[in-house]
Design a protein around this motif. Structure first.
Motif, PDB file in Angstrom:
ATOM      1  N   ALA A 219      -0.347   4.497   2.810  1.00 35.74           N
ATOM      2  CA  ALA A 219       1.111   4.364   2.865  1.00 35.74           C
ATOM      3  C   ALA A 219       1.538   3.178   3.724  1.00 35.74           C
ATOM      4  O   ALA A 219       2.376   2.393   3.342  1.00 35.74           O
ATOM      5  CB  ALA A 219       1.723   5.644   3.392  1.00 35.74           C
TER       6      ALA A 219
ATOM      7  N   LYS B 136       0.599  -7.147  -7.259  1.00 35.06           N
ATOM      8  CA  LYS B 136      -0.299  -8.116  -7.899  1.00 35.06           C
ATOM      9  C   LYS B 136      -1.665  -8.153  -7.217  1.00 35.06           C
ATOM     10  O   LYS B 136      -2.689  -8.343  -7.868  1.00 35.06           O
ATOM     11  CB  LYS B 136       0.332  -9.514  -7.851  1.00 35.06           C
TER      12      LYS B 136
ATOM     13  N   PHE C  77      -6.755  -7.614   7.319  1.00 36.83           N
ATOM     14  CA  PHE C  77      -6.550  -8.905   6.672  1.00 36.83           C
ATOM     15  C   PHE C  77      -5.103  -8.991   6.200  1.00 36.83           C
ATOM     16  O   PHE C  77      -4.639  -8.121   5.472  1.00 36.83           O
ATOM     17  CB  PHE C  77      -7.486  -9.067   5.464  1.00 36.83           C
ATOM     18  N   GLY C  78      -4.405 -10.048   6.648  1.00 34.36           N
ATOM     19  CA  GLY C  78      -2.991 -10.145   6.327  1.00 34.36           C
ATOM     20  C   GLY C  78      -2.662 -11.297   5.405  1.00 34.36           C
ATOM     21  O   GLY C  78      -3.531 -12.090   5.044  1.00 34.36           O
ATOM     22  N   LYS C  79      -1.361 -11.384   5.057  1.00 27.14           N
ATOM     23  CA  LYS C  79      -0.829 -12.430   4.181  1.00 27.14           C
ATOM     24  C   LYS C  79      -1.706 -12.609   2.939  1.00 27.14           C
ATOM     25  O   LYS C  79      -2.121 -13.721   2.595  1.00 27.14           O
ATOM     26  CB  LYS C  79      -0.691 -13.743   4.944  1.00 27.14           C
TER      27      LYS C  79
ATOM     28  N   HIS D  63       5.225  -3.840  -0.299  1.00 25.23           N
ATOM     29  CA  HIS D  63       5.798  -3.670  -1.640  1.00 25.23           C
ATOM     30  C   HIS D  63       6.764  -4.802  -1.945  1.00 25.23           C
ATOM     31  O   HIS D  63       6.680  -5.451  -2.983  1.00 25.23           O
ATOM     32  CB  HIS D  63       6.515  -2.327  -1.717  1.00 25.23           C
ATOM     33  N   VAL D  64       7.664  -5.051  -0.987  1.00 25.72           N
ATOM     34  CA  VAL D  64       8.678  -6.081  -1.199  1.00 25.72           C
ATOM     35  C   VAL D  64       8.028  -7.467  -1.289  1.00 25.72           C
ATOM     36  O   VAL D  64       8.514  -8.348  -1.982  1.00 25.72           O
ATOM     37  CB  VAL D  64       9.733  -6.010  -0.071  1.00 25.72           C
ATOM     38  N   ARG D  65       6.921  -7.635  -0.601  1.00 26.84           N
ATOM     39  CA  ARG D  65       6.278  -8.945  -0.636  1.00 26.84           C
ATOM     40  C   ARG D  65       5.154  -9.034  -1.681  1.00 26.84           C
ATOM     41  O   ARG D  65       4.243  -9.851  -1.581  1.00 26.84           O
ATOM     42  CB  ARG D  65       5.733  -9.309   0.741  1.00 26.84           C
TER      43      ARG D  65
ATOM     44  N   ASP E  21      -3.583  -5.122  -8.499  1.00 27.79           N
ATOM     45  CA  ASP E  21      -4.131  -5.324  -9.840  1.00 27.79           C
ATOM     46  C   ASP E  21      -5.417  -6.145  -9.781  1.00 27.79           C
ATOM     47  O   ASP E  21      -6.416  -5.833 -10.406  1.00 27.79           O
ATOM     48  CB  ASP E  21      -3.112  -6.066 -10.724  1.00 27.79           C
TER      49      ASP E  21
ATOM     50  N   ARG F 259       0.293   0.044   0.892  1.00 26.65           N
ATOM     51  CA  ARG F 259       1.357   0.060  -0.107  1.00 26.65           C
ATOM     52  C   ARG F 259       2.686   0.354   0.575  1.00 26.65           C
ATOM     53  O   ARG F 259       3.588   0.946  -0.001  1.00 26.65           O
ATOM     54  CB  ARG F 259       1.079   1.103  -1.200  1.00 26.65           C
ATOM     55  N   GLY F 260       2.828  -0.032   1.846  1.00 23.14           N
ATOM     56  CA  GLY F 260       4.079   0.201   2.588  1.00 23.14           C
ATOM     57  C   GLY F 260       5.222  -0.628   2.043  1.00 23.14           C
ATOM     58  O   GLY F 260       5.042  -1.471   1.167  1.00 23.14           O
ATOM     59  N   THR F 261       6.411  -0.395   2.602  1.00 26.27           N
ATOM     60  CA  THR F 261       7.626  -1.028   2.086  1.00 26.27           C
ATOM     61  C   THR F 261       7.558  -2.547   2.161  1.00 26.27           C
ATOM     62  O   THR F 261       7.880  -3.252   1.211  1.00 26.27           O
ATOM     63  CB  THR F 261       8.840  -0.566   2.890  1.00 26.27           C
ATOM     64  N   ALA F 262       7.150  -3.045   3.329  1.00 26.47           N
ATOM     65  CA  ALA F 262       7.132  -4.489   3.504  1.00 26.47           C
ATOM     66  C   ALA F 262       6.147  -5.123   2.525  1.00 26.47           C
ATOM     67  O   ALA F 262       6.426  -6.148   1.911  1.00 26.47           O
ATOM     68  CB  ALA F 262       6.759  -4.835   4.936  1.00 26.47           C
TER      69      ALA F 262
END
Lengths: 594, 163, 59
Positions: free
Chosen positions: B130, B102, B148-150, B96-98, B105, B91-94
């Motif tokens: 964090a 969703k 796992f990214g993106k 969060h912004v990206r 959820d 749930r880091g900043t980057a």
């Protein structure tokens, strides 16, 4: 001698994108073609360009391939290595000019950088000490061992090196305090508890060039008269811990850590402590408490750790990036180091550039470079052609800097003046679709959660500020909320015990300073200009696009959507709870917000 | 009557105290060992069982409250059994912004548990952290030691099925 | 000599009990305690094997 050397980035980012699979496939192909003796494959540390991973570079011709997969390897080996033809489809394509670039130094992401601390990251095999030595490693330590401790302290003082972990305190002064402290035992502590969300430079440095940090630690040890160090590293960084352990074992084998290093009579021991997940442990007194096995809570200073630190002994605490600068200063001299940077901020700074830019990743730039150059040149501008809004710099302790200050030079003092701070170097770019109130709420929920609870201003203040921000983003803001926020923020800033509380209000104060209109829109107009705060959105269906497939009616939890099959549907705004389920569900983009 | 004493000396019949004792061997008579001891116990049992903490207190001659104090301070430690696979959503900043919200959820919907919860079949424990320092690939999660990214909400099912 | 820590010949005395104070310089420009083109070549071979790009040796 090898004919070709192939570097595969094995930083955490590229590994998760499949770097190991690429290595395996490449090894297989080389074997099939009987080329194992002619080509060396190296797993290197992070190249910084995580966005485009896995990255692969072929030397000596320096051809930079990105987003490669295991399936690309047969073609790469046959075309490039056997036939000598570059595989064009795997080259980097500039997102703005669409131009194809083969040499990595020509990519704007790299060409604007000045990689001093990261000079070995992504170049050498971090698990091979010989490579570090060839690149000039441990010469700085040798120079320091030949000098008197006071001379070493003096050099770091003259270099103007400031702490890279947060507030930018001069490293040389810290060393001098610890040097002057009397004690039979002194410690060096390397703070690798990189907890700022959005920052990963320490992780990459440890993973890509662990010996540089070890060398910096020992130079500090020589300077202050210590014979033992602790590296406090987050348990969430398993690869960094593994590479550090390998590096320590190799340095011990080489006699560069241990007894009578280089026959100088200097002994040194390095321990690793794994942190257990608490942001406040990045604060130096809390970190010491954690190493001692206690709850990681800060204590008032003075006494400063330089006088009374780990187990009551004089202790010098520096962050990873700060220590990684030290071997370079000792090897190349003060004059060389001070030739880069600005009057008050010497050298370079590593930033973790993320958010809505085209190129995300790690970049090292000279102090004094402008935000514009970082965001638009290195970062390649905002993705999807959206409009730039602000950067958030310095994580939860930092602040948001608006478009009007894009030409602000990045150095410790300019950033502090603008209300933000360098922090550890997280740089998150935001576009018009990022809500600044929501961002302030996000950071506050982080600091509130991580507040250790020892001092009242931080424990209660962050909680109350978060409540107000939540209220505003939910559309329940009150007219007095802005002045309430300002009042609490200033109190928390002035009266908290440690850096966590003292800087926690910065995200609020800077967004209030530069984006007050967004707060006002939320409170008075019940509107989120960025369209991000769910409760403030109203949903509608575009009758031109809707084909009446009924998918949205099935996911709506309150039956707010009506309409006949194959006829455009309608959302009843009275019933709608703005959950967004229909928006996510609609395949045709007919559900819209206003 | 105060029952601390009783709790501290109580013995759980089926608990493998010898495991804890052998873990303690490396740490007795050293300083600053509380965090490493708890890390070792969690490594062995997957969480920190109450009898183990009571036993540690007894062996180190410190109050049980002190051991619990440390165990509950750090996010890394868990007092309840956890699932076979640990999901850590960043749930880091980057992230969060990206748009990690969703993904979060969808994840909760998919697993049917809240943050910190474990699925009834003990297969997954879902946590949020964090920052895991892989911001270039935001939004990101780790399942055990794999990153796992993106991430996108629709990709989750396929990833979870690998476990 | 596969790695820098390996002795180039019997002349190299660097060991756990007798540390050489010139070890770091020796890796790149050695040997320093005795004259031997053969031993120097062994060190250069390690460097040449690992150096993969033109800029690699720029310090």
């Amino acid at each position: 001698m090898y004919e070709k050397q192939i570097l595969i980035c094995a930083g955490t980012g590229c590994i998760s994108s499949g770097a190991y699979e690429v290595k395996e496939a490449l090894d297989n192909e080389l074997q099939k073609n009987n080329m194992e003796d002619k080509v060396r494959v190296i797993l290197s540390g992070c190249h910084g360009f995580c966005e485009k991973g896995p990255l692969l570079i072929v030397y000596p011709e320096d051809i930079f391939y990105c987003e490669v997969t295991g399936e690309d390897m047969p073609e790469l080996v046959e075309q490039h290595l056997v036939n000598g033809n570059i595989v064009e489809r795997l080259l980097y394509k500039d997102p703005n000019t669409e131009q194809i670039v083969s040499n990595h130094e020509e990519i704007l992401f790299y060409s604007k950088q000045k990689r001093l601390v990261l000079r070995n990251c992504g170049v050498i095999d971090p698990e091979n000490i010989d490579e570090y030595i060839i690149r000039g490693g441990y010469q700085g330590l040798k120079n320091a061992l030949d000098k008197d401790p006071s001379e070493v302290v003096e050099m770091i003082k003259n270099s103007g090196l400031r702490g890279r972990g947060g507030a930018g305190f001069p490293a040389g002064m810290k060393w001098e305090f610890a040097y002057r402290s009397q004690g039979d035992k002194k410690y060096v502590v390397c703070n690798a508890d990189e907890g700022d969300p959005g920052a990963f430079m320490d992780r990459s440095t440890l993973e890509g060039d662990p010996h540089a940090v070890l060398e910096g630690i020992m130079i500090a040890g020589k300077a202050i008269g210590s014979d033992e160090a602790y590296i406090y590293v987050r348990a969430e960084y398993p690869l960094a811990i593994k590479r550090l352990r390998t590096a320590i074992a190799q340095a011990e084998e080489y006699g560069l850590i241990g007894e009578n290093i280089l026959n100088s009579g200097f002994n040194y021991k390095v321990n690793i402590k794994e942190g257990a997940g608490a942001f406040v442990c990045g604060e130096e007194t809390a970190l010491l408490a954690s190493i001692e096995g206690e709850r990681g809570m800060p204590r008032p200073r003075p006494p400063f750790p330089a006088v009374k630190g780990l187990w009551g002994k004089p202790t010098c605490i520096n962050n990873v990036e700060t220590l990684a600068n030290v071997p370079l200063i000792m090897r190349k001299g003060v004059k060389w180091f001070t030739s880069v940077g600005t009057e008050g901020s010497k050298g370079t700074k590593i930033f973790a550039l993320t958010g809505k830019v085209n190129n995300t990743g790690l970049c090292e730039v000279p102090m004094g470079i402008t935000l514009r150059e970082v965001v638009f040149d290195i970062g390649g501008g905002i993705r999807g052609g959206k409009k730039y809004k602000a950067v958030q710099i310095g994580g939860p302790s930092g602040g948001c800097i608006p478009e009007s200050l894009l030409d602000l030079p990045i150095d410790f003092d300019s950033l502090t003046q603008a209300g933000a701070m360098m922090g550890s170097g997280g740089l998150v770019a935001m576009d018009e679709e990022t809500c600044m109130v929501d961002l302030a709420r996000y950071f506050l929920s982080f600091t509130q959660n991580e507040s250790c609870g020892k001092c009242t201003p931080c424990r209660e203040g962050t909680k109350r500020m978060l409540e107000i921000l939540e209220r505003i983003t939910e559309g329940k803001g009150e007219a007095e909320d802005i002045s309430r926020l300002e009042k609490i923020a200033v109190t928390v800033k002035d009266s908290s015990l440690c850096g966590l509380g003292q800087t926690a209000p910065n995200p609020i104060l800077t967004t209030l300073r530069y984006f007050r209109d967004e707060y006002e829109a939320h409170i008075y107009d019940r509107r989120c200009p960025a369209g991000m705060c769910k409760e403030l959105l109203s949903y509608y269906i575009d009758p031109e696009i809707c084909n009446g497939c009924r998918a949205c009616t099935k996911v709506c939890p309150v039956e707010a959507i009506t309409g006949e099959k194959k006829e455009p549907h309608v959302i009843d705004e009275e019933k709608c709870i703005a959950c967004g389920a229909c928006l996510d569900r609609c395949k045709f983009g007919a559900v819209k917000t206003k | 009557m105060c029952q601390c004493q009783e709790a501290a000396t109580s013995v759980e019949e089926n608990f493998e105290y010898e495991k804890v004792e052998s873990l303690l061997q490396d740490y007795l008579d050293k300083k600053g060992v509380m965090v490493p001891i708890l890390q070792a116990i969690q490594e062995e049992f997957g969480y920190l069982p109450r009898p183990a903490l009571e036993y540690v207190a007894k062996r180190l001659r410190i109050p049980v409250s002190k051991v619990f104090g440390v165990a509950t301070f750090y996010a890394q430690f868990h007092l309840e059994p956890r699932g076979e696979n640990i999901i850590r959503l960043c749930r880091g900043t980057a992230c969060h912004v990206r748009g990690v919200a969703k993904v979060a959820d969808k994840m909760q919907e998919h697993l049917g548990v809240d943050v910190g919860g474990t699925t009834p079949d003990m297969k997954f424990t879902y946590e949020e952290v964090a920052c895991i320092g892989a911001c270039g690939l935001a939004p990101v999660m780790m399942i055990n030691d794999r990153t796992f990214g993106k991430l996108e909400p629709d990709k989750l099912k396929g990833i979870l099925e690998q476990f | 000599m596969e790695r820098f820590i390996d002795p180039c010949c019997k002349e190299c005395f660097n060991s756990k009990d007798n540390r050489c104070d010139q070890f770091v310089e020796c890796c790149l420009t050695g040997p320093l305690c005795h004259d031997s083109e053969e031993c120097a070549a062994k060190r250069r071979a390690i460097v040449e094997k690992l150096a993969h790009s033109p800029g690699y040796l720029e310090q």
